[in-house]
Every structure is written in C-alpha cells, then in structure tokens.
Design a protein around this motif. Structure first.
Motif, short mmCIF file in Angstrom:
data_model
loop_
_atom_site.label_atom_id
_atom_site.label_comp_id
_atom_site.label_asym_id
_atom_site.label_seq_id
_atom_site.Cartn_x
_atom_site.Cartn_y
_atom_site.Cartn_z
N LYS A 56 0.82 -1.22 0.00
CA LYS A 56 0.00 0.00 0.00
C LYS A 56 0.85 1.26 0.00
N LEU A 57 1.97 1.25 0.76
CA LEU A 57 2.83 2.42 0.79
C LEU A 57 3.47 2.67 -0.57
N SER A 58 3.76 1.62 -1.29
CA SER A 58 4.45 1.76 -2.58
C SER A 58 3.57 2.39 -3.66
N ILE A 59 2.25 2.37 -3.49
CA ILE A 59 1.36 2.89 -4.54
C ILE A 59 0.63 4.16 -4.14
N VAL A 60 0.94 4.73 -2.97
CA VAL A 60 0.30 5.99 -2.58
C VAL A 60 0.69 7.07 -3.57
#
Length: 688
Positions: free
Chosen positions: A230-234
């Motif tokens: 999730k952090l990688s696609i914010v």
C-alpha cells in the motif's frame, strides 16, 4: 489502669489494620481467580471500566503468575480482553479511555510474562484460539474508527500509543504473531488520514509515521506485507507531502538544537557545562558535540524513498525555512508541493530560487534538511546508534542518487541553494564563514557531504562499509551527469585530491586494514571514478581547463598511483586471498599509468630544455596541452554502469538491527509515557 488498657487496645487495633486496597485493585483480584467475576456481580464489567486503571498493579499481577496459574485464569483474561474491545464501542468516553489503558497493560503484562512462550500461546492466553480472529477484527475496526472519527485528539493519541505498544511488545517484531491480525485488518488508511489532515498531523504525526515504519518491517523478507504494497502505490500529493513535513519537522528540530548547542559550546566552558544538563547533547573529553540519533524518523524516510517512487517525484520549489509544524498543505495543479514533501511556496519564492542568505528568509526543503542532519550524524561514528544512523543516511542518499527524477532536481542549475553543512573541526582548516557558502545545485551539496566524510574518517578503526557507500553515491551522480551530458560547475579538483589521499591512506595502512577489510574493492571504486573522468571528461567537465587540471593532479600525485600499482601487482602475482581483487585494480590502472608514463618524460624534457629545476603549475599544464595528441588510452567498458541498490539480501542484517533498536526505544518511551488518564479524565469529565 483503665487508661493503660485503653491505650493497649488502641495500639493493637492500629497495628492489625491493613492499608485499604482501592476498588479497582479488588476487582482485578477477582479477575485473577478461577471464578467468573460477573456471576456474583452482573454489572462487574460496566463498573470496572468506570474505575481509574491501575496499570502498574495489573501488569505486575500478570507477571507474578507462573505458567500453570495463568492457564487456570485464562477464561477470565479472555473475558477481560473481550469486554475491553466491547467498551471501545461505548459512547461513554471514560469507558473507552479505560479500555484502551487496560489493553495496554494486558499486552505488556502477558508478553513480559511469556517471553519464552510461542506466539500462539500468547494469542490463546489473551483472546483464545477459537475467538482470536473475530476479537482482533473487532479491536482493529474499533481503533480504525476512533482514529478516523471526529473524537478527541487525546483519544486518538491513546489509540496510537496502544498500537505502538502492541507492535513493540516483543524484542523482534517479526516474532509478534498478533501482528498477523494487524496485517489482515489494516489501519493503513487511518494512518494516511492522520498525515494528510492538518490538525491531526500537528498532534499525532510522529507516532503515526513511526507506527507505519514498524508495520512495514514486519516479516518483510518472509511474506507479502500489505503495508509495503500500500505504501508503494500511494500517489496522493497531500498525503505524501504531509509525510514529508513530519520527517522534515523532526530533522529540523534536531538541526536547530545542535546549532544552539554548538553556539553554547563556543561560548565557553561554563556555558557548555550548564547547558548540557538535561539536554540531548553531551560534550566529551575532546569537546566534540554529540547528538542523539533519530533512527525511527530516518527509517520512515528510507521506506518512503525506497518504496514509493511518487515520494521523490512530487515536484515543487523550495520554501522559506519557517516553522512547518502546523502549516497547511493545499497542493493545486499550479502550486505543486516541494520535492520529498514540503509546503507550497509563495509566488515570490517560486520566482526567486536564489533567496538572500537572511536568517529570516532561508530557503529549505526536506532534502536540504536531511543533508544538514546527515552532516551532523556522520561526524562521529564510534557510537553504535550513530554508526547505524550514518549508514542509513548514506543508504537513503544512494536511493536518491540513482533515481532518475531526483537527478533532475539535484542537477537543475536554475534551482540553487546555500546549504550550511556541519563540518568537523580540524587543526589544518578553519571554519568557513556562512557568507562564503556558495549557492549551488543540490548535487554539489551531496558531493560536498561525501568529500567531508572521506576527509574526516581516515582512522585506525576504518569504516570500510561507509566509505563504499560514499564512493558509490559519487559514482551514481557522475553516471547521471554523463548520461544527461550535464556539466556540473563543481570544484572537481577538491574531489580528486581527497580521493588520491584516500588511496594514500590505504597504502600507508595496508597491513592493518587487510586483516579486516578487502581494501582492493574500495581502491577499485576510486580508480573507476578517475577512469570516468578520463574517459568521459569531455561530457562532464564544465570547461576545457578542468580536463587539464585532472591530468595535472594525476601527474602531480603520480607517486601514489605508482605505489598502488606496485602493491596490487605484488599481491596479484602471489597466491593468496586477495589475488583476484588486486588483479582487477591492476587492470583498472592502465589509463592512469598511461597518462603518467606519457607525460612525465615530456615534463622532464621540458625542464631540461628550459633549465628549470621545478616546473610551475602553468608550465606543467602547457606540457599537458601540447602533448594530448600523442597520448594513447584504452577504452574501458562498463565504467558508467552500476548495480542498483537492493535491500535484500545484502542489507537485511542492518535493517533487522535498526528495527530492533527502534522497537526497544519506542517500547521504553511508551512505557515511560504517562498512560495514567488523569488528563484524559479531566477532559472527558464533562461528558460523564
């Protein structure tokens, strides 16, 4: 006689009287029996959560039980956990506060008691195997609702403290199997909402980013971690900018306090002695300043830079260096946020990238703040925490240096900054006045930082790994310049000098260093840098005279290269551990030796013809310029290629140690943090 009898009776009465236990303690004692306390008192649980929590007693009670005793009261512990979760849904805020406090005590007490037990035993003890999934789902949904709701900021703070407590109860967070339920029932969106909301970010941002960094590191090498994904696609600008502001604020505060301490230190011995009391800084025997590291914030910055491409590619200009704690972020298509997340600039700032060096109008962004922070941290690597932080700073710079979009910003000649890096006091150099700091692209500042490290860490306890990171960062920046044909206006001569001095240090300490390190690996990287300038100098150098200066430095310091060649030739021709790496350096020196062997006879001949015992720099440069045509060099492949950074498997040990250190520190701070709800109860007293 009657009076004596009365006095004796009073003495016996007072001596036999025991101190009264508070009601909540009596209720805890009922829980720690085999009997369900609700059987005798149906309102037991309602009454319990109206009582002020006694954290110390509850934790100590759990820790005092042996294994058999714990299993005997397991049903009551499960019931306490269940009713805590139920109380989180109450409208009565005091019950919610007390339930959160009680859960903190439960998590800490049970884990402390069962450090040697398996995670599944702990889950069974807290919630029961058969109810674990539903109970933890209810808990995480309640916490998510409290964090995202319109309730009290103090309540949100307590929710974050509970989550930090839950994450850090084990020394190794990857062995905390309760976190499996935190992975399944994600609170990622709640954390992002805190970071993107101005009021929440001002009060809870630090806990939020530290919690996120720890969750990202849960079993990151063993399974798919949803927080990493999730952090990688914010890609929401306000969220990423908010995260950047949180990190920048923390690092800015460290920089400010260090500067204040440095000024106090220069004010005299008495000033230093008095100001160090109760401070985060100390002055050692050599009167060097030391600042505590902030590994949690650095880890957050690393994860954001490493995992999320958008975190680097959020474009913007710099902003005046002011208090950014509560500055709202309102990005629009016409006023983008600053690189790595900072506040939108005013129109005056955007149209004037070279702001005057004024204490009230200093340009800044997160990268500048980070570079200043790094310059403080790298000054002393003797302490384990500072060594870890230095390594993490260099890894972050490595990720930035090899990123294409960061390269654009770093090398933009229209965006220049005056960055006052902290420099280690040394006898052979004086501190440069602030007014002499040049306005330059940030790539130059990064190179300055690398030069500073190389100069100041040539010592017996040689930090080989840190030197490798430094040289690799320099190489990656030069590769970008070669690829994009950027002629960076930088004092390359200073870089060449320190690199040659580094080779000289390796030669002088060959025996000592080889017993611990493969110094040929570092020597090869340094020689590769010189080969980059020799081969691609026409695309890298700002002027033709710069190329001449490169040859002048190689010729002037030819003895170092000659000695290096003799050493690697000796090692490579003998059977031993270092035969192969030494041989690689031998082959890499071919063009450097060609330059030396070509120009030295010409210079000697020039001296004889002109009857000069020692040539000046201009005379040597004249010989160089007039003899380029007859110089033959070999084309070397792969000079502009490098291995991209990968955390796994090489750096896994570093990050496991970092996460362990951060987890222990967070646990200590949460336990020392006043979890007594005096302030909270005062805040909510009007509700009840």
């Amino acid at each position: 006689m009657a009076q004596e009898k009365k006095a004796g009776l009073l003495r016996r009465t007072s001596s036999s009287k025991k101190p009264l236990k508070e009601k909540v303690v009596l209720m805890y004692d009922e829980i720690f029996t085999k009997v369900d306390p609700a059987k005798a008192n149906p309102r037991f649980w309602d009454e319990l959560f109206l009582m002020k929590v006694n954290l110390e007693y509850l934790e100590n009670k759990l820790e005092a039980l042996d294994g058999d005793e714990v299993m005997m009261i397991k049903e009551n512990i499960n019931s306490l956990f269940h009713h805590c979760v139920q109380a989180l849904e109450e409208d009565h805020q005091i019950k919610v506060v007390n339930a959160l406090q009680t859960l903190c005590a439960l998590f800490r007490g049970v884990h402390h008691k069962n450090k040697s037990a398996t995670g599944f035993d702990i889950i069974n003890m807290l919630v029961g195997f058969d109810k674990a999934e539903i109970r933890m789902k209810d808990l995480m949904e309640s916490l998510d609702g409290l964090l995202c709701g319109d309730g009290s900021e103090s309540l949100k703070s307590l929710c974050l403290k509970l989550l930090l407590c839950l994450v850090t109860v084990t020394d190794n967070i990857s062995q905390n199997t309760i976190l499996e339920y935190v992975m399944i029932n994600s609170i990622f969106e709640a954390i992002l909402q805190i970071l993107s909301d101005v009021s929440s970010r001002a009060q809870h941002s630090y806990d939020a980013v530290v919690l996120l960094a720890l969750l990202v590191n849960y079993r990151k090498y063993e399974s798919v971690n949803p927080y990493i994904v999730k952090l990688s696609i914010v890609d929401d600008e306000s969220t990423l900018a908010g995260m950047g502001m949180v990190i920048q604020q923390a690092l800015t505060e460290y920089n400010r306090q260090y500067k204040d301490k440095e000024e106090d230190n220069h004010g005299g011995f008495f000033s230093t002695l008095t100001s160090m009391v109760g401070s985060m800084f100390i002055t050692d025997a050599d009167e060097k300043l030391t600042v505590q590291t902030n590994e949690a914030i650095l880890l957050t910055l690393y994860e954001a830079v490493h995992l999320n491409r958008n975190f680097i590619t959020v474009h913007a200009q710099s902003h005046p260096e002011t208090d950014i704690a509560t500055t709202p972020i309102t990005p629009t298509p016409t006023t983008p946020t600053t690189l790595l997340g900072t506040t939108p600039p005013s129109l005056d700032v955007m149209h004037n990238p070279e702001l005057p060096l004024d204490p009230n109008l200093q340009t800044s962004n997160l990268l500048i703040t980070f570079l200043k922070y790094s310059s403080i941290i790298i000054q002393d690597t003797k302490d384990e925490h500072r060594l870890n932080s230095t390594q993490l700073c260099l890894i972050i710079l490595t990720c930035i240096a090899e990123d294409q979009y960061a390269g654009v910003f770093l090398h933009d000649d229209n965006m220049k900054f005056r960055v006052n890096l902290h420099r280690t006091p040394m006898r052979h150099r004086k501190k440069a006045p602030d007014k002499n700091i040049p306005s330059q692209p940030l790539a130059c500042t990064v190179l300055d930082l690398m030069v500073e490290f190389i100069v100041t860490h040539m010592m017996k306890d040689f930090p080989m790994d840190l030197y490798m990171w430094c040289v690799q960062i320099i190489h990656k920046l030069i590769c970008y310049q070669k690829k994009c044909r950027i002629r960076l206006h930088y004092t390359w001569r200073e870089l060449w000098t320190v690199l040659i001095n580094l080779l000289k240090f390796l030669l002088s300490n060959e025996t000592t260093l080889l017993s611990k390190h493969n110094i040929f690996q570092l020597a090869l990287q340094v020689v590769h840098l010189f080969n980059m300038f020799i081969t691609y100098g026409d695309t890298l150098m700002p002027t033709a005279s710069s190329y001449d200066e490169l040859y002048y430095e190689i010729i002037r310091m030819h003895q170092v290269f000659d000695n290096l060649y003799c050493m690697v030739l000796r090692v490579s021709t003998n059977v031993g551990q270092w035969k192969e790496p030494a041989s690689k350096v031998t082959h890499a020196l071919v063009n450097v030796r060609a330059i030396i062997n070509h120009f030295n006879p010409k210079i000697e001949s020039y001296a004889v013809v002109n009857h000069v015992s020692q040539l000046s720099e201009d005379q040597v440069l004249e010989v160089v310029r007039s003899n380029y045509d007859t110089l033959t060099l070999k084309l070397q492949d792969g000079l502009d290629q490098f291995e991209r950074y990968s955390e796994q498997p090489k750096e896994t040990a570093i990050f496991k140690e970092l996460v362990h250190s951060i987890s222990l520190n967070v646990r200590k701070n949460v336990s020392l943090n006043s979890l007594s709800q005096d302030v909270l109860l005062k805040e909510f007293s009007s509700i009840s």
